[in-house]
Design an enzyme around this catalytic site. Structure first.
Site, PDB file in Angstrom:
ATOM      1  N   HIS A 160      -3.101 -41.471 -13.097  1.00 15.45           N
ATOM      2  CA  HIS A 160      -3.970 -40.441 -13.051  1.00 15.45           C
ATOM      3  C   HIS A 160      -4.141 -39.513 -14.245  1.00 15.45           C
ATOM      4  O   HIS A 160      -5.269 -38.942 -14.429  1.00 15.45           O
ATOM      5  CB  HIS A 160      -3.277 -39.148 -11.991  1.00 15.45           C
ATOM      6  CG  HIS A 160      -3.234 -39.517 -10.602  1.00 15.45           C
ATOM      7  ND1 HIS A 160      -4.306 -39.992  -9.845  1.00 15.45           N
ATOM      8  CD2 HIS A 160      -2.257 -39.511  -9.828  1.00 15.45           C
ATOM      9  CE1 HIS A 160      -4.187 -40.260  -8.591  1.00 15.45           C
ATOM     10  NE2 HIS A 160      -2.596 -39.956  -8.496  1.00 15.45           N
ATOM     11  N   ASP A 196      -1.168 -47.824  -5.134  1.00 10.62           N
ATOM     12  CA  ASP A 196      -0.878 -46.613  -4.813  1.00 10.62           C
ATOM     13  C   ASP A 196      -2.086 -45.803  -4.046  1.00 10.62           C
ATOM     14  O   ASP A 196      -2.971 -46.174  -3.948  1.00 10.62           O
ATOM     15  CB  ASP A 196      -0.829 -45.631  -6.317  1.00 10.62           C
ATOM     16  CG  ASP A 196      -0.043 -44.247  -6.023  1.00 10.62           C
ATOM     17  OD1 ASP A 196       0.902 -44.135  -6.378  1.00 10.62           O
ATOM     18  OD2 ASP A 196      -0.911 -43.409  -5.514  1.00 10.62           O
TER      19      ASP A 196
END
Length: 343
Positions: A160, A196
């Protein structure tokens, strides 16, 4: 398969995360790693090595210099301003505000360089982030030396983290930096496959305009899942990167049959694209009992996932990302590794 892991991940353990309108113990916590380590040893993955220190040079070529400086000095600057608690973003630039001017005050800087206020920083965050990167880099060097694959037990995770922002528990984008190292080491084309549950917005941000790194992400649809504002199927890259970004957003309740179809499509696209090497962003939060996801994968599905990915037959670095069903995170992670090795 060799594992690279640093005990310094423990230096990052914020005591608070803002979730559902209250402060809770962060879902991303040190015990996640303990469950993975224990399962690795139980299943015979006993070759575990401590990495050397992180090399920040590849990071400097990818990331904003001001952002890297901020990460290194944030805690000292925060304390110098008299702040009593952990670093949590309270002010962020919104539509209509300046995005091109970095505040001088640390409170403003934190908001400028953060995209998700659930992610707190502590005195040890920078050292832990560097140790996570060091594990990923050691795994890359091991593969570059001839190993077919290596596992980097990274914590904090990385996918992220963008070129100039942290969030989603991530500070340095391990997968992206490893992909760059693969390019620097002679791979003409590198694929990053992100499994993910949450979209790898940071990796997409870093490579969106490049045609030498293909990014493919399987994740919860952004209208329903963090990071909300990115990860749609029509985001396909720009400029030289047009066509080198592939998103597979999927709705709540998605089970393995549908998810595996998306995986097969991503694998085919990576093969057709002609990748020379692979980085796997391995989050196991697509698991049916994960507290912050809504997919319905079961533990045996992760074995099959590893088997399918192995069929690409590419030099592969596997970087640990998310997975927050604590007692199952070790089982699901090692299931992927076993499926990969036994394909």
């Amino acid at each position: 398969m060799k594992t690279f892991y640093s005990e310094n991940h423990r230096l990052h353990f914020p005591q608070a995360e803002l979730s559902g309108g209250q402060f809770v113990t962060p879902f991303e916590r040190p015990s996640r790693v303990e469950y993975v380590l224990n399962r690795l040893k139980e299943r015979g993955f006993s070759d575990i090595e401590k990495p050397a220190e992180a090399d920040l040079e590849p990071a400097r070529r990818l990331l904003d210099p001001g952002y890297l400086d901020f990460l290194q000095t944030a805690w000292a600057d925060w304390k110098a301003e008299g702040m009593a608690g952990e670093i949590i973003a309270a002010n962020v630039p919104a539509r209509g505000m300046h995005l091109d001017r970095v505040p001088a005050n640390i409170d403003g800087k934190v908001g400028y360089y953060c995209h998700a206020s659930e992610t707190a920083m502590t005195a040890g965050t920078w050292a832990a982030a560097c140790s996570s990167l060091a594990s990923a880099q050691a795994a890359q060097r091991h593969v570059a030396a001839g190993a077919s694959a290596a596992f980097a037990l990274c914590r904090p995770p990385g996918h992220h983290a963008t070129r100039d922002q942290y969030g989603g528990y991530c500070f340095l984008n391990n997968a992206a930096i490893v992909a760059q190292m693969m390019r620097d080491g002679g791979a003409d084309r590198v694929a990053v496959l992100d499994v993910d549950f949450h979209h790898g917005n940071g990796t997409q941000d870093i490579f969106y305009g490049r045609g030498d790194v293909l990014f493919a992400s399987l994740h919860g649809a952004p209208q329903d899942a963090y990071p909300y504002f990115i990860g749609y199927a029509d985001e396909t890259g720009k400029g030289d990167g047009d066509g080198a970004n592939i998103n597979y957003p999927m709705p709540p309740g998605t089970g393995y049959a549908v998810w595996a179809e998306a995986l097969e499509n991503a694998i085919a696209r990576i093969g057709d694209w002609g990748a020379d090497a692979l980085v796997l962003s391995l989050g196991v939060d697509a698991y049916k009992e994960d507290p912050i996801s809504f997919f319905k994968l079961d533990s045996p599905d992760f074995i099959d996932m590893g088997q399918r990915i192995a069929r690409l037959s590419l030099p592969t670095v596997i970087c640990m990302e998310g997975g927050y069903a604590i007692e199952a995170v070790g089982i699901n992670t090692v299931n992927v590794l076993e499926g990969f090795e036994n394909a």
